[in-house]
Scaffold this motif. Structure first.
Motif, mmCIF file in Angstrom:
data_model
loop_
_atom_site.group_PDB
_atom_site.id
_atom_site.type_symbol
_atom_site.label_atom_id
_atom_site.label_comp_id
_atom_site.label_asym_id
_atom_site.label_seq_id
_atom_site.Cartn_x
_atom_site.Cartn_y
_atom_site.Cartn_z
ATOM 1 N N VAL B 124 -46.138 -3.901 3.622
ATOM 2 C CA VAL B 124 -46.249 -5.236 3.613
ATOM 3 C C VAL B 124 -45.559 -5.983 4.746
ATOM 4 O O VAL B 124 -44.665 -5.577 5.497
ATOM 5 N N SER B 125 -46.067 -7.129 5.245
ATOM 6 C CA SER B 125 -45.834 -7.925 6.334
ATOM 7 C C SER B 125 -45.809 -9.271 6.258
ATOM 8 O O SER B 125 -46.612 -10.113 6.018
ATOM 9 N N PRO B 126 -44.607 -10.022 6.536
ATOM 10 C CA PRO B 126 -44.416 -11.371 6.377
ATOM 11 C C PRO B 126 -44.731 -12.057 7.669
ATOM 12 O O PRO B 126 -44.723 -11.370 8.799
ATOM 13 N N ALA B 127 -45.412 -13.083 7.502
ATOM 14 C CA ALA B 127 -46.139 -13.604 8.737
ATOM 15 C C ALA B 127 -46.348 -15.122 8.567
ATOM 16 O O ALA B 127 -46.106 -15.800 7.475
ATOM 17 N N VAL B 128 -46.541 -15.756 9.661
ATOM 18 C CA VAL B 128 -46.891 -17.096 9.714
ATOM 19 C C VAL B 128 -48.191 -17.199 10.308
ATOM 20 O O VAL B 128 -48.633 -16.648 11.245
ATOM 21 N N THR B 224 -44.829 -12.966 18.274
ATOM 22 C CA THR B 224 -44.000 -12.516 17.286
ATOM 23 C C THR B 224 -43.688 -13.547 16.332
ATOM 24 O O THR B 224 -44.035 -14.736 16.183
ATOM 25 N N LEU B 225 -43.043 -12.809 15.023
ATOM 26 C CA LEU B 225 -42.633 -13.946 13.979
ATOM 27 C C LEU B 225 -41.908 -15.163 14.333
ATOM 28 O O LEU B 225 -42.022 -16.251 14.009
ATOM 29 N N ARG B 226 -40.770 -14.660 15.137
ATOM 30 C CA ARG B 226 -39.792 -15.763 15.173
ATOM 31 C C ARG B 226 -40.723 -16.800 16.221
ATOM 32 O O ARG B 226 -40.524 -18.157 16.046
ATOM 33 N N THR B 227 -41.372 -16.432 17.212
ATOM 34 C CA THR B 227 -42.095 -17.370 18.181
ATOM 35 C C THR B 227 -43.074 -18.232 17.308
ATOM 36 O O THR B 227 -43.154 -19.443 17.269
ATOM 37 N N GLY B 228 -43.653 -17.743 16.207
ATOM 38 C CA GLY B 228 -44.793 -18.127 15.231
ATOM 39 C C GLY B 228 -43.959 -19.248 14.563
ATOM 40 O O GLY B 228 -44.417 -20.308 14.213
ATOM 41 N N GLN B 229 -42.870 -18.889 13.975
ATOM 42 C CA GLN B 229 -42.157 -19.935 13.392
ATOM 43 C C GLN B 229 -41.704 -21.142 13.780
ATOM 44 O O GLN B 229 -41.555 -21.962 13.513
ATOM 45 N N SER B 230 -41.364 -20.682 15.225
ATOM 46 C CA SER B 230 -40.972 -22.065 16.094
ATOM 47 C C SER B 230 -41.966 -22.758 16.539
ATOM 48 O O SER B 230 -42.183 -23.865 16.463
ATOM 49 N N MET B 231 -43.342 -22.176 16.946
ATOM 50 C CA MET B 231 -44.543 -22.625 17.157
ATOM 51 C C MET B 231 -45.095 -23.802 15.982
ATOM 52 O O MET B 231 -45.548 -24.844 16.186
ATOM 53 N N LEU B 232 -44.920 -23.203 14.676
ATOM 54 C CA LEU B 232 -45.334 -23.787 13.494
ATOM 55 C C LEU B 232 -44.425 -24.870 12.912
ATOM 56 O O LEU B 232 -44.429 -25.565 11.844
ATOM 57 N N GLY B 233 -43.099 -24.728 13.490
ATOM 58 C CA GLY B 233 -41.990 -25.600 13.043
ATOM 59 C C GLY B 233 -41.665 -25.253 11.452
ATOM 60 O O GLY B 233 -41.321 -26.354 10.903
ATOM 61 N N ILE B 234 -41.357 -24.092 10.999
ATOM 62 C CA ILE B 234 -41.272 -23.773 9.808
ATOM 63 C C ILE B 234 -39.820 -23.077 9.445
ATOM 64 O O ILE B 234 -39.838 -22.222 8.444
ATOM 65 N N GLY B 235 -39.035 -23.132 10.340
ATOM 66 C CA GLY B 235 -37.639 -22.833 10.414
ATOM 67 C C GLY B 235 -37.465 -21.205 10.130
ATOM 68 O O GLY B 235 -38.299 -20.412 10.855
ATOM 69 N N ASN B 236 -36.953 -20.540 9.206
ATOM 70 C CA ASN B 236 -37.031 -19.084 8.973
ATOM 71 C C ASN B 236 -37.889 -18.706 7.905
ATOM 72 O O ASN B 236 -37.701 -17.518 7.480
ATOM 73 N N SER B 237 -38.772 -19.727 7.442
ATOM 74 C CA SER B 237 -39.655 -19.411 6.406
ATOM 75 C C SER B 237 -40.860 -18.603 6.921
ATOM 76 O O SER B 237 -41.288 -18.640 8.251
ATOM 77 N N VAL B 238 -41.928 -17.884 6.013
ATOM 78 C CA VAL B 238 -43.051 -17.470 6.422
ATOM 79 C C VAL B 238 -43.884 -18.422 5.580
ATOM 80 O O VAL B 238 -43.641 -19.154 4.317
ATOM 81 N N ASN B 239 -45.451 -18.480 5.728
ATOM 82 C CA ASN B 239 -46.442 -19.190 5.064
ATOM 83 C C ASN B 239 -47.465 -18.224 4.365
ATOM 84 O O ASN B 239 -48.344 -18.416 3.644
ATOM 85 N N VAL B 240 -47.124 -16.642 4.585
ATOM 86 C CA VAL B 240 -48.075 -15.926 4.075
ATOM 87 C C VAL B 240 -47.370 -14.244 4.178
ATOM 88 O O VAL B 240 -46.846 -14.363 4.966
ATOM 89 N N VAL B 241 -47.673 -13.493 3.137
ATOM 90 C CA VAL B 241 -47.293 -12.310 3.291
ATOM 91 C C VAL B 241 -48.507 -11.359 3.107
ATOM 92 O O VAL B 241 -49.228 -11.505 2.076
ATOM 93 N N TYR B 242 -48.628 -10.457 4.079
ATOM 94 C CA TYR B 242 -49.892 -9.605 3.887
ATOM 95 C C TYR B 242 -49.341 -8.218 3.428
ATOM 96 O O TYR B 242 -48.370 -7.732 3.648
ATOM 97 N N VAL B 243 -50.241 -7.898 2.697
ATOM 98 C CA VAL B 243 -50.347 -6.403 2.081
ATOM 99 C C VAL B 243 -51.279 -5.609 2.379
ATOM 100 O O VAL B 243 -52.502 -5.894 2.322
ATOM 101 N N LYS B 244 -51.133 -4.308 2.421
ATOM 102 C CA LYS B 244 -52.164 -3.248 3.034
ATOM 103 C C LYS B 244 -51.623 -2.080 1.544
ATOM 104 O O LYS B 244 -50.834 -1.875 1.516
#
Lengths: 231, 419
Positions: B124-128, B224-244
């Motif tokens: 499972v991978s949390p992502a933005v 990276t997750l941190r950079t993505g969160q910063s670019m999309l301005g969503i703080g510490n949240s993610v907007n999608v969780v990927y599952v394999k």
């Protein structure tokens, strides 16, 4: 399975056979026949008189259109297909004009075949008995030969041993010497005579050879679908 | 010791005779065995080709995408009449979907821990994920941005194996990995800095750490997750969780379970690509049909050869019956003959089929994309299960083909047969 001398092994009463075709062809018009154990009977008659048909019915290879047929005391009309097969295996032995040995098998294997068909395999004792019979009929040197490498007389002698394999009560021989020269024919006939006397098997032999027919215990003639005794 | 020694004593005679028939049959026996073997070869080849293609296409699709995507459901328009407090009576309203916009998953760590408990879940991978523009100087180019932990994301959408330069694992906060087409459009290489502006309007000037090529799509960038969160301005949240998942055909069940447990929207890959799944099913059905027709055709050939064989052996059948053979024994002789042909044909067909599939898998395709590795010209697949199934089906078809002549042999009148 050796029958007691004097015991009735074949009995037919009013046996009739008509072949059903476009036109029904009656062949046997009412045959009454009684053969006892150990008896050697020859049947003569013109070609097409119904001799082979009678033999096929006595051997449970064919069924009568009418009348009673008892083989070794059993009314064959009461038997199922498997029951008829058991009768052919245990009570009756056949010798045909052609030897009808299986070409895939050797002489010894052909002779042992009825035992194997009856019970799956042959014991050492049974194989030795068959082996002894083959040696007695002069086939000691041909045991492992294929029928197509043996002479007509040799094949017919092997066929006789095969007919005796399950120690039947009756051997039905349909012109067993018909394809043989006179010398081989005489040999085969004497062999059958000898086996009949020694083992007590009833032989019913259809033949065109009047000389051989007269050497039997009893001669029967089929004429116009009816049977009459000659002597 | 002969081949029939292994048969039960009760059927040894029938087995022996069947064996002799086969041996004495010579060329005819070999021809019949070849008919069975041909059927098995064709079935193995067809199954190998169809399922090999399926495996290749499925792998191409599902290796590069998440098997299940978890996100907060999009709001759906509600008609005025259904709104609480709406006044009864005739109304006129117009419903419009909201512009696509991912909602944030604030409590994504709970999502991860729940997803980990579901069977078949591999990783499972949390992502933005979001859209933006990449530029080097003038002319910005549209870009799909994914921010995730490289080690985890690597297990979801592999990047490293498609890298043609640089690295992805160990990506720093000010680095980005972009695809080859994007690098070409921007005329940049590893080590260059580009400007990425997300739709939230926050620009970042990351340095290119790697360039990859998947041979499909264009305009993707990984940070990276941190950079993505910063670019999309969503703080510490993610907007999608990927599952394999381990079993891709079990992805629907995992998605359903996740949707129930998390009260969220979980979409499986097959629901995202329904036409692909339908075409896979159609391909499989075609393979079964072709195999079935092949076996039926070879059964007819076998039946006709065995019918002729029975007719040729009519006299022998009559002889056997005259010396006491029962119907079942005759039936068994010819069924065992059929079984011998079936087993020999199936084994030879399987060996030849495996050899054919192996030899055809050797030629390689020419490489058509940067960083690509040569692949088999025929994407064939050998699966012991369908090889055994082909052998079993061919054996069954041959036995059915042998049944008709065997029954006619068993029913033969001995007097007619010897005539």
């Amino acid at each position: 399975m050796i029958a007691l001398p004097g015991k009735l092994v074949i009995e037919t009463v009013g046996l009739k056979k008509t072949y059903q075709g476009k036109l029904p062809t009656p062949v046997l018009f009412g045959i009454d026949l009684r053969v006892v154990a150990g008896e050697f009977v020859s049947i003569i008659g013109q070609s097409g008189s119904g001799k082979s048909t009678l033999l096929n019915i006595l051997g449970a290879l064919d069924v009568p259109s009418e009348g009673l047929v008892k083989i070794d005391g059993v009314d064959i009309s009461t038997l199922t297909d498997d029951g008829l097969a058991v009768l052919r295996s245990e009570v009756v032995g056949f010798v045909f004009q052609a030897h009808f040995l299986l070409e895939e098998l050797t002489c010894l294997e052909n002779a042992v075949l009825p035992i194997i068909i009856r019970k799956g395999s042959a014991t050492q004792e049974e194989v030795e008995w068959i082996h002894g019979l083959l040696v007695r009929v002069g086939l000691g040197g041909q045991l492992h030969k294929s029928p197509d490498t043996m002479s007509g007389g040799e094949n017919q002698r092997c066929a006789i041993v095969r007919a005796l394999a399950n120690r039947p009560r009756i051997v039905l021989a349909d012109e067993p010497t018909g394809n043989l020269d006179s010398h081989s024919g005489e040999e085969v006939f004497q062999l059958m005579r000898q086996m009949s006397a020694e083992i007590g098997i009833a032989f019913v032999m259809v033949t065109h050879d009047e000389r051989l027919a007269h050497a039997a215990d009893r001669i029967l003639m089929i004429e116009d679908g009816l049977m009459r005794s000659i002597e | 010791m002969t081949i029939t020694t292994f048969l039960p004593r009760q059927i040894r005679f029938e087995g022996q005779l069947a064996w002799r028939h086969l041996r004495s049959g010579g060329g005819q026996t070999w021809l019949t065995i070849a008919a069975v073997a041909s059927g098995v070869i064709i079935v193995i080849f067809i199954m190998g080709l169809i399922f090999g293609l399926q495996r290749k296409f499925t792998a191409l699709l599902t290796d590069a995408i998440p098997h299940v995507t978890v996100q907060v459901p999009e709001g759906k328009p509600i008609p005025y009449a259904d709104l609480p407090g709406s006044r009864p009576g005739p109304t006129s309203s117009r419903s419009e979907m909201q512009a696509p916009q991912r909602k944030n998953i604030d409590d994504w760590r709970t999502v991860l821990s729940i997803a980990d408990t579901i069977p078949n879940v591999r990783t499972v991978s949390p992502a933005v994920a979001g859209q933006g523009f990449a530029s080097k100087g003038a002319n910005p180019v549209g870009v799909s941005l994914t921010g995730a932990d490289p080690a985890q994301q690597e297990l979801i959408t592999p990047v490293t194996r498609n890298l043609i330069a640089g690295h992805y694992i160990g990506l720093a906060a000010d680095e980005v990995v972009i695809d080859y087409e994007l690098a070409k459009d921007l005329n940049v290489g590893v080590g260059d800095r580009i400007r990425i502006t997300s739709i939230s309007g926050i620009p970042e000037p990351p340095r290119i750490a790697g360039i990859y090529s998947k041979g499909q799509g264009r305009g993707s960038a990984y940070v990276t997750l941190r950079t993505g969160q910063s670019m999309l301005g969503i703080g510490n949240s993610v907007n999608v969780v990927y599952v394999k998942v381990y079993d891709i055909y079990g992805a629907d069940a995992v998605a359903e379970r996740l949707a129930v447990l998390l009260d969220c929207e979980a979409k499986s890959w097959s629901s995202e690509f329904p036409n692909f799944v339908t075409s896979l099913q159609a391909q499989a059905a075609s393979a079964y049909l072709i195999s079935g027709f092949t076996l039926i055709a070879s059964s007819f050939a076998i039946a006709s050869v065995l019918i002729v064989s029975v007719q040729r052996k009519a006299k022998q059948i009559g002889i056997l019956k005259s010396i006491g053979a029962r119907k079942n024994q005759i039936l068994l002789v010819f069924l065992l003959e059929g079984l011998g042909i079936a087993v020999a044909g199936s084994v030879m067909g399987a060996i030849a089929g495996i050899a054919v599939v192996y030899l055809l898998s050797l030629p390689k395709q020419a490489v058509t994309r940067v960083g690509g590795v040569p692949e088999s010209l025929f994407p064939l697949m050998l699966d012991p299960l369908y090889i055994l199934a082909a052998m079993g089906a061919a054996t069954l078809a041959t036995l059915l083909a042998a049944l008709l002549p065997a029954r006619s042999a068993a029913k033969m009148n001995p007097v007619d047969a010897m005539r």
